[in-house]
Scaffold this active site. Structure first.
Site, PDB file in Angstrom:
ATOM      1  CE  LYS A  31      -2.310  -6.834 -25.716  1.00 21.24           C
ATOM      2  NZ  LYS A  31      -2.839  -5.457 -25.657  1.00 21.24           N
ATOM      3  NE  ARG A  43      -1.690  -6.731 -18.893  1.00 26.03           N
ATOM      4  CZ  ARG A  43      -2.525  -7.029 -19.875  1.00 26.03           C
ATOM      5  NH1 ARG A  43      -2.519  -8.207 -20.424  1.00 26.03           N
ATOM      6  NH2 ARG A  43      -3.355  -6.111 -20.310  1.00 26.03           N
ATOM      7  NE  ARG A  92     -12.382  -3.183 -26.052  1.00 25.10           N
ATOM      8  CZ  ARG A  92     -11.150  -3.573 -25.755  1.00 25.10           C
ATOM      9  NH1 ARG A  92     -10.550  -4.476 -26.507  1.00 25.10           N
ATOM     10  NH2 ARG A  92     -10.501  -3.052 -24.742  1.00 25.10           N
ATOM     11  NE  ARG A 100     -12.017  -5.612 -21.896  1.00 25.97           N
ATOM     12  CZ  ARG A 100     -10.815  -5.836 -22.399  1.00 25.97           C
ATOM     13  NH1 ARG A 100     -10.702  -6.431 -23.576  1.00 25.97           N
ATOM     14  NH2 ARG A 100      -9.730  -5.452 -21.762  1.00 25.97           N
ATOM     15  NE  ARG A 148      -7.519  -2.000 -19.913  1.00 27.62           N
ATOM     16  CZ  ARG A 148      -8.401  -2.059 -20.912  1.00 27.62           C
ATOM     17  NH1 ARG A 148      -9.580  -1.468 -20.790  1.00 27.62           N
ATOM     18  NH2 ARG A 148      -8.110  -2.707 -22.015  1.00 27.62           N
TER      19      ARG A 148
HETATM   20  P1  AP5 Z   1      -8.176  -5.467 -29.540  1.00 24.28           P
HETATM   21  O1  AP5 Z   1      -7.758  -6.427 -30.575  1.00 24.28           O
HETATM   22  O2  AP5 Z   1      -9.204  -5.901 -28.545  1.00 24.28           O
HETATM   23  O3  AP5 Z   1      -6.900  -4.903 -28.760  1.00 24.28           O
HETATM   24  P2  AP5 Z   1      -6.072  -5.526 -27.585  1.00 24.28           P
HETATM   25  O4  AP5 Z   1      -4.672  -5.070 -27.767  1.00 24.28           O
HETATM   26  O5  AP5 Z   1      -6.324  -7.003 -27.491  1.00 24.28           O
HETATM   27  O6  AP5 Z   1      -6.757  -4.727 -26.386  1.00 24.28           O
HETATM   28  P3  AP5 Z   1      -7.287  -5.084 -24.972  1.00 24.28           P
HETATM   29  O7  AP5 Z   1      -7.911  -3.840 -24.456  1.00 24.28           O
HETATM   30  O8  AP5 Z   1      -8.116  -6.344 -24.956  1.00 24.28           O
HETATM   31  O9  AP5 Z   1      -5.924  -5.393 -24.246  1.00 24.28           O
HETATM   32  P4  AP5 Z   1      -5.529  -5.303 -22.790  1.00 24.28           P
HETATM   33  O10 AP5 Z   1      -4.111  -5.733 -22.842  1.00 24.28           O
HETATM   34  O11 AP5 Z   1      -5.779  -4.017 -22.113  1.00 24.28           O
HETATM   35  O12 AP5 Z   1      -6.566  -6.302 -22.075  1.00 24.28           O
HETATM   36  P5  AP5 Z   1      -6.497  -7.823 -21.615  1.00 24.28           P
HETATM   37  O13 AP5 Z   1      -7.769  -8.440 -21.983  1.00 24.28           O
HETATM   38  O14 AP5 Z   1      -5.222  -8.463 -22.023  1.00 24.28           O
HETATM   39  O15 AP5 Z   1      -8.630  -4.130 -30.282  1.00 24.28           O
HETATM   40  C1  AP5 Z   1      -9.213  -3.070 -29.567  1.00 24.28           C
HETATM   41  C2  AP5 Z   1     -10.366  -2.480 -30.396  1.00 24.28           C
HETATM   42  O16 AP5 Z   1      -9.818  -1.877 -31.562  1.00 24.28           O
HETATM   43  C3  AP5 Z   1     -11.377  -3.532 -30.866  1.00 24.28           C
HETATM   44  O17 AP5 Z   1     -12.660  -2.983 -30.803  1.00 24.28           O
HETATM   45  C4  AP5 Z   1     -10.950  -3.815 -32.314  1.00 24.28           C
HETATM   46  O18 AP5 Z   1     -12.041  -4.194 -33.121  1.00 24.28           O
HETATM   47  C5  AP5 Z   1     -10.376  -2.472 -32.736  1.00 24.28           C
HETATM   48  N1  AP5 Z   1      -9.280  -2.592 -33.702  1.00 24.28           N
HETATM   49  C6  AP5 Z   1      -8.295  -3.522 -33.732  1.00 24.28           C
HETATM   50  N2  AP5 Z   1      -7.450  -3.295 -34.740  1.00 24.28           N
HETATM   51  C7  AP5 Z   1      -7.880  -2.173 -35.365  1.00 24.28           C
HETATM   52  C8  AP5 Z   1      -7.418  -1.427 -36.502  1.00 24.28           C
HETATM   53  N3  AP5 Z   1      -6.334  -1.771 -37.196  1.00 24.28           N
HETATM   54  N4  AP5 Z   1      -8.113  -0.333 -36.855  1.00 24.28           N
HETATM   55  C9  AP5 Z   1      -9.233   0.063 -36.153  1.00 24.28           C
HETATM   56  N5  AP5 Z   1      -9.733  -0.615 -35.098  1.00 24.28           N
HETATM   57  C10 AP5 Z   1      -9.047  -1.716 -34.706  1.00 24.28           C
HETATM   58  O19 AP5 Z   1      -6.410  -7.648 -20.024  1.00 24.28           O
HETATM   59  C11 AP5 Z   1      -7.484  -7.136 -19.276  1.00 24.28           C
HETATM   60  C12 AP5 Z   1      -7.097  -7.135 -17.796  1.00 24.28           C
HETATM   61  O20 AP5 Z   1      -6.849  -8.472 -17.338  1.00 24.28           O
HETATM   62  C13 AP5 Z   1      -5.809  -6.371 -17.433  1.00 24.28           C
HETATM   63  O21 AP5 Z   1      -6.036  -4.984 -17.266  1.00 24.28           O
HETATM   64  C14 AP5 Z   1      -5.411  -7.076 -16.124  1.00 24.28           C
HETATM   65  O22 AP5 Z   1      -6.187  -6.605 -15.043  1.00 24.28           O
HETATM   66  C15 AP5 Z   1      -5.784  -8.515 -16.406  1.00 24.28           C
HETATM   67  N6  AP5 Z   1      -4.671  -9.283 -16.988  1.00 24.28           N
HETATM   68  C16 AP5 Z   1      -4.620  -9.835 -18.244  1.00 24.28           C
HETATM   69  N7  AP5 Z   1      -3.452 -10.449 -18.441  1.00 24.28           N
HETATM   70  C17 AP5 Z   1      -2.735 -10.281 -17.294  1.00 24.28           C
HETATM   71  C18 AP5 Z   1      -1.429 -10.667 -16.894  1.00 24.28           C
HETATM   72  N8  AP5 Z   1      -0.606 -11.354 -17.713  1.00 24.28           N
HETATM   73  N9  AP5 Z   1      -1.017 -10.308 -15.652  1.00 24.28           N
HETATM   74  C19 AP5 Z   1      -1.822  -9.642 -14.806  1.00 24.28           C
HETATM   75  N10 AP5 Z   1      -3.064  -9.226 -15.127  1.00 24.28           N
HETATM   76  C20 AP5 Z   1      -3.519  -9.556 -16.353  1.00 24.28           C
END
Ligand code: AP5
Length: 194
Positions: A13, A88, A127, A133, A144
């Protein structure tokens, strides 16, 4: 254009949102980035959120709604935005609908990025080595993924019921996934112009 990106942890994402910013010229709003920046700044929100994030749980809905409301109140969203990480759960999806209706900015397109569990586990492990992280440890990632399956996956149905959801295969190169997403957005644009 107002876009919501959905998908499991590690589905891409954030990566795709970053590329869409360059193509579409609208801001990327990631609640994960906003929370990590609050943690880094040592704000009250950051202190509250850190322990929750480090367990892989969700930060409370009322806290998240205040955060997203403040962000969507800024001038740079006038021409649209890309939401990543919000909503979410179903309560957040409903709260977002109400907020966007109030500010006259309803969602145009929700894109669910689908990636096999094995591949997201592999991506996050990589990552973890590169970026360190604090929520990318094996145990937290497992939690997660569980939280995602139980609470976030149903959000896709919310947008499907509204006729706004498209699923995109998130495997292949980053550029291949981007091309699929741009294809979906072009179709939505063409539909809207008809
Ligand atoms: P990346 O693009 O970082 O993937 P992502 O889907 O953004 O993954 P995240 O782990 O950041 O998402 P998340 O939803 O768990 O975390 P968030 O920060 O929202 O890609 C991942 C990796 O793959 C990278 O290294 C990238 O380079 C690689 N990659 C990408 N595309 C690729 C491809 N095609 N081929 C190969 N490699 C590839 O949330 C973190 C925490 O915050 C949550 O757990 C929660 O505690 C809190 N939080 C956030 N939002 C909320 C909410 N709305 N409500 C409550 N808590 C929240």
């Amino acid at each position: 254009m107002r876009i919501v990106l959905l998908g499991a942890p590690g589905s891409g994402k954030g990566t795709q949102a970053g590329l869409l910013v360059e193509r579409l010229g609208i801001p990327h709003i990631s609640t994960g980035v906003l929370l990590r920046s609050a943690v880094a700044d040592g704000t009250e929100l950051g202190r509250k959120a850190k322990a929750i994030m480090d367990r892989g749980e969700l930060v409370p809905d009322d806290v998240m709604l205040d955060l997203i409301e403040e962000r969507l109140g800024r001038d740079d969203v006038a021409d649209g935005f890309i939401l990543d990480g919000y909503p979410r759960n179903l309560a957040q999806a409903e709260a977002l609908d109400t907020l966007l209706e109030r500010i006259g900015q309803p969602v145009d397109e929700a894109i669910q990025i689908d990636v096999d569990t094995d591949e997201v586990v592999e991506r996050i492990a990589l990552r973890a080595k590169q970026e360190g992280r604090s929520d990318d440890t094996e145990e937290v990632v497992r939690n997660r993924m569980r939280v995602y399956q139980e609470q976030t996956a149903p959000v896709a149905d919310h947008y499907a019921r509204a006729g706004l959801l498209t699923r995109v295969l998130g495997q292949g190169t980053i550029e291949e996934v981007l091309a699929r997403i741009l294809g979906v957005l072009e179709m939505r644009d063409a539909d809207a112009a008809r």
